[in-house]
Scaffold this motif. Structure first.
Motif, mmCIF file in Angstrom:
data_model
loop_
_atom_site.group_PDB
_atom_site.id
_atom_site.type_symbol
_atom_site.label_atom_id
_atom_site.label_comp_id
_atom_site.label_asym_id
_atom_site.label_seq_id
_atom_site.Cartn_x
_atom_site.Cartn_y
_atom_site.Cartn_z
ATOM 1 N N VAL A 1 0.838 -1.205 0.000
ATOM 2 C CA VAL A 1 0.000 0.000 0.000
ATOM 3 C C VAL A 1 0.874 1.257 0.000
ATOM 4 O O VAL A 1 0.571 2.247 -0.695
ATOM 5 C CB VAL A 1 -0.946 -0.001 1.224
ATOM 6 N N GLY B 1 0.713 4.109 -2.871
ATOM 7 C CA GLY B 1 0.487 5.501 -2.502
ATOM 8 C C GLY B 1 1.592 6.410 -3.025
ATOM 9 O O GLY B 1 1.329 7.511 -3.526
ATOM 10 N N TYR C 1 1.266 9.495 -5.678
ATOM 11 C CA TYR C 1 1.699 10.821 -5.238
ATOM 12 C C TYR C 1 2.732 11.417 -6.187
ATOM 13 O O TYR C 1 2.598 12.565 -6.639
ATOM 14 C CB TYR C 1 2.270 10.718 -3.821
#
Length: 322
Positions: A146, A150, A154
């Motif tokens: 995860v 992420g 980003y």
């Protein structure tokens, strides 16, 4: 007025990216060898992931007679038993392999206490079952995945997809190298190891984003500068800041490494290694990958007229300084 500390002269021109033929080989070594180590030597899974019983005791003798304790417990028929000094010389950590049932697990603790008697003081007893261990492994793996997803999203939104791919590839390099260190040194791989890996990911990403920011600025500023020269320029401009950050972070970790005790020794070793390998990958993996991925200068241009004006000004300044 305090102007800060400059460790590297402003006109430093080190050809980092030009050495990529060598550093690609080193990076491949740091990625492949750890996988081979994990597949052949394996990880020294801690009780968190393996399941079993952990008993922490303090002996009345100083230092503890580990051979005597090992002799008393080895005859109990409890399977694999690990006995090691833990922190002070009179503190001992006893690990017992997971037993088939909860009743047998409790019985194993009673056997140990009966064997050691009043010669020790019991400070902590923990039981980790196989179900909990599998949940911890799944949870730890999910946390790392995860975090990677992420980061990918980003960096993609903040820069371009080339930077996102480079960041993920270099972070995978850092994680693989760190896990390889655990396999090489046979450090206990437990929940704190997952925490160390996640911390290294965050720390290493921050370092890469700082350099990516400077590369983006220079892509806007120097429209005609060859990409290799531009990447080297960006890295050199951030070198002083990077060295200062890495050295101070490393200094903060050294007390944990030398005086933190057995409980966080593996975490401290991984963090110190992660700081070094993260700095390496920022310079020699993430940045040169822009050459392979083909970063587009147009993606960082503003309006055509203003971009042209800034580009000509930046290139003229670069030519004048050369």
């Amino acid at each position: 007025m305090f102007r800060g500390i400059t460790l590297v002269p402003p006109d430093t021109k080190i050809d980092f990216v030009s050495q990529r033929a060598i550093t690609w080989f080193v990076s491949a070594f740091l990625t492949v060898v750890p996988l081979v180590l994990v597949a052949t030597v394996g990880l020294n899974m801690g009780i968190d992931f393996q399941g079993g019983t952990l008993i922490e005791v303090k002996t009345k003798e100083n230092p503890a007679q580990l051979a005597d304790i090992r002799g008393k417990i080895s005859d109990l028929g409890l399977g694999e038993v690990q006995i090691q000094e833990f922190g002070a010389p009179d503190e001992v950590l006893i690990r017992i392999a997971s037993q088939p049932t909860e009743e047998e697990q409790q019985a194993s603790i009673a056997k140990v206490k009966e064997a050691l008697g009043d010669s020790v003081t019991y400070r902590r007893t923990e039981i980790v079952g196989p179900t909990i261990s599998s949940e911890l492994i799944a949870g730890g793996t999910l946390a790392v995945v995860v975090a990677m997803i992420g980061i990918l999203i980003y960096v993609w939104f903040r820069f371009e997809w080339q930077f996102a791919v480079a960041a993920i590839a270099s972070l995978v390099h850092d994680v693989t190298a760190t896990i390889g260190l655990y396999a090489l040194l046979q450090l206990e791989f437990n929940v704190s190891s997952i925490a160390a890996i996640l911390t290294i990911i965050g720390y290493s990403l921050n370092d890469k984003v700082v350099i990516f920011d400077r590369i983006r600025e220079n892509l806007r500023k120097y429209k005609r500068m060859p990409l290799v020269e531009l990447l080297d320029r960006s890295i050199n401009e951030m070198l002083s800041r990077a060295i200062l950050t890495h050295v101070t972070t490393l200094l903060a970790m050294l007390p944990f490494l030398f005086f933190g005790g057995e409980a966080i020794y593996g975490f401290a070793v991984a963090m110190c290694f992660g700081i070094v390998v993260g700095a390496y990958s920022s310079i020699f993996v993430a940045s040169p990958m822009q050459l392979i991925l083909g970063v587009q200068r147009e993606a960082f241009s503003g309006s055509p007229s203003s971009a042209k004006g800034k580009a000509e000004k930046g290139d003229a300044e670069a030519t004048a300084r050369a």
